[in-house]
Design an enzyme around this catalytic site. Structure first.
Site, PDB file in Angstrom:
ATOM      1  CD  GLU A  31      -0.846   0.674   3.707  1.00  0.00           C
ATOM      2  OE1 GLU A  31      -1.068   1.898   3.668  1.00  0.00           O
ATOM      3  OE2 GLU A  31      -1.177  -0.049   4.665  1.00  0.00           O
ATOM      4  CB  SER A 146     -10.870  -0.691   8.919  1.00  0.00           C
ATOM      5  OG  SER A 146     -10.142  -0.531   7.715  1.00  0.00           O
ATOM      6  CB  ALA A 147     -13.318   0.099   3.959  1.00  0.00           C
ATOM      7  CE  LYS A 165      -2.330   0.807  10.672  1.00  0.00           C
ATOM      8  NZ  LYS A 165      -2.824   0.071   9.490  1.00  0.00           N
TER       9      LYS A 165
HETATM   10  N1  PSU Z   1      -0.503   3.368   8.596  1.00  0.00           N
HETATM   11  C1  PSU Z   1      -0.541   4.622   9.094  1.00  0.00           C
HETATM   12  N2  PSU Z   1      -1.661   5.364   8.928  1.00  0.00           N
HETATM   13  C2  PSU Z   1      -2.757   4.883   8.257  1.00  0.00           C
HETATM   14  C3  PSU Z   1      -2.698   3.554   7.737  1.00  0.00           C
HETATM   15  C4  PSU Z   1      -1.566   2.853   7.925  1.00  0.00           C
HETATM   16  O1  PSU Z   1       0.432   5.028   9.738  1.00  0.00           O
HETATM   17  O2  PSU Z   1      -3.758   5.583   8.095  1.00  0.00           O
HETATM   18  C5  PSU Z   1      -3.912   3.044   6.993  1.00  0.00           C
HETATM   19  C6  PSU Z   1      -3.734   1.683   6.304  1.00  0.00           C
HETATM   20  O3  PSU Z   1      -3.650   1.933   4.931  1.00  0.00           O
HETATM   21  C7  PSU Z   1      -5.001   0.936   6.662  1.00  0.00           C
HETATM   22  C8  PSU Z   1      -5.903   2.062   7.082  1.00  0.00           C
HETATM   23  O4  PSU Z   1      -5.518   0.210   5.569  1.00  0.00           O
HETATM   24  O5  PSU Z   1      -5.017   2.890   7.807  1.00  0.00           O
HETATM   25  C9  PSU Z   1      -7.092   1.732   7.889  1.00  0.00           C
HETATM   26  O6  PSU Z   1      -7.755   2.933   8.181  1.00  0.00           O
HETATM   27  P1  PSU Z   1      -9.274   2.989   8.549  1.00  0.00           P
HETATM   28  O7  PSU Z   1      -9.394   2.459   9.935  1.00  0.00           O
HETATM   29  O8  PSU Z   1      -9.630   4.442   8.442  1.00  0.00           O
HETATM   30  O9  PSU Z   1      -9.989   2.145   7.531  1.00  0.00           O
HETATM   31 MN    MN Z   2     -13.118   4.244   9.793  1.00  0.00          MN
END
Ligand code: PSU
Ligand code: MN
Length: 321
Positions: A31, A146-147, A165
């Site tokens: 990513e 998260s999506a 995470k």
């Molecule tokens: N690493 C970071 N910040 C981020 C992410 C990763 O330091 O925002 C991203 C990743 O790409 C992951 C996403 O897929 O956060 C998930 O975010 P959310 O919970 O908004 O779906």
């Molecule tokens: Mn979200």
């Protein structure tokens, strides 16, 4: 079918990735949100290149994903990485945002979810992520899931990660994965890892130590008709890990701050990660870098074994490589 005449004009391949896909070489997608939002410049450039080197060290070709000029980039050049690392204001693009960013011909940093959309369209069967997104803490009120999780139910990609995470509710994340029939395999370990921490304290539904059985499990998942992802987890190296009790305190403090500052939606993940980085004087940032690299390396190795498995080569020929 050659990828040169690819059905999909939304994909623009680097020469190296195109050649790899056309000749059956293993490719691992990664990513770009972590480049544009996760780390400061120029550490993000250095880390993005180290991630690519780690995939290569594992025996596969890296394909860093991003969005620009109305298409997905499938395999960034060094110049692309530099641009995604240094251009201010590149939006974090998750699955819901893809069509608009493509139509506007804007730049977009892809999350796990949107990178999986691209990987699946490009027929790349492997993806590496340090830590996937999941069910956020307090989701029973906010409904913030998260999506990434929903995309797993739609994209046929094997995802290698160090769990989800640490800022998330990992128990609920596991429940979601179970409900949605997403297999979770702990590679050479017993528990579901927690990104900065070796273990979440939750045992994984399956442990596999044999890489060929992992490749076989992936193929069987798809042969069964599942057009979905399968997760393979491997924890952070113990020497780079952070103690679970210690990180819990820091995360809880960061969540109070986020709430006070009214941080919501896609901003919450980068906000919390930056806040815990600050509170630990950069130790979580270092842990994040370490786990980005270790998961990329393992993904490179498993993708190679999987590619050889598909070609039905004898195991002995590739386990040592
Ligand atoms: N690493 C970071 N910040 C981020 C992410 C990763 O330091 O925002 C991203 C990743 O790409 C992951 C996403 O897929 O956060 C998930 O975010 P959310 O919970 O908004 O779906
Ligand atoms: Mn979200």
């Amino acid at each position: 079918m050659s990828f040169k005449q690819n059905k999909n004009d939304l994909l623009k391949f680097s020469d190296e990735v195109l050649e790899a896909l056309n000749t059956g070489k293993p490719v691992v997608a990664v990513e770009s949100t972590v480049i544009s939002h996760g780390l400061p410049y120029p550490e993000n450039v250095v880390t993005a290149k180290k991630i690519e080197d780690a995939v290569r060290a594992g025996g596969s070709i890296p394909a860093t994903i991003g969005i620009e000029n109305g298409h997905f980039i499938i395999g960034m050049t060094d110049a692309d990485i530099d641009r995604f690392a240094s251009t201010p204001g590149i939006p974090k693009v998750s699955s819901r945002d893809i069509p608009i960013i493509l139509a506007k011909s804007g730049m977009g940093a892809t999350t796990v979810a949107s990178s999986l959309v691209a990987a699946d369209l490009a027929n790349i069967p492997f993806f590496a992520s340090a830590g996937i997104g999941g069910v956020h803490r307090g989701a029973e009120k906010t409904m913030d899931i998260s999506a990434d999780l929903i995309q797993f139910t739609r994209s046929k990609v094997a995802v290698v990660c160090a769990g989800a995470k640490s800022i998330l509710d990992l128990g609920l994340t596991m429940e979601y994965l179970e409900t949605h029939c997403i297999p979770v395999i702990a590679y050479a370990s017993d528990n579901f890892p927690a990104f900065y921490c070796v273990s979440s304290g939750i045992s994984s539904p399956h442990r596999l130590d044999n890489e060929e059985i992992i490749a076989d499990s992936i193929e069987k998942h798809w042969k069964l008709g599942n057009n979905s992802s399968i997760l393979i987890t491997s924890p952070i190296h113990a020497e780079d890990a952070i103690d679970r009790d210690e990180i819990e305190i820091v995360i809880k403090e960061a969540m109070v701050l986020a709430d006070k500052n009214n941080v919501r939606g896609p901003a919450i993940t980068p906000y919390l990660m930056k806040a815990v980085g600050k509170a630990t004087e950069g130790r979580t940032v270092k842990a994040n870098m370490s786990v980005l690299i270790s998961t990329a390396k393992l993904a490179g190795r498993l993708a190679k074994i999987h590619a050889l498995y598909r070609q039905k080569k004898p195991i002995a020929a590739f386990v040592q490589a």
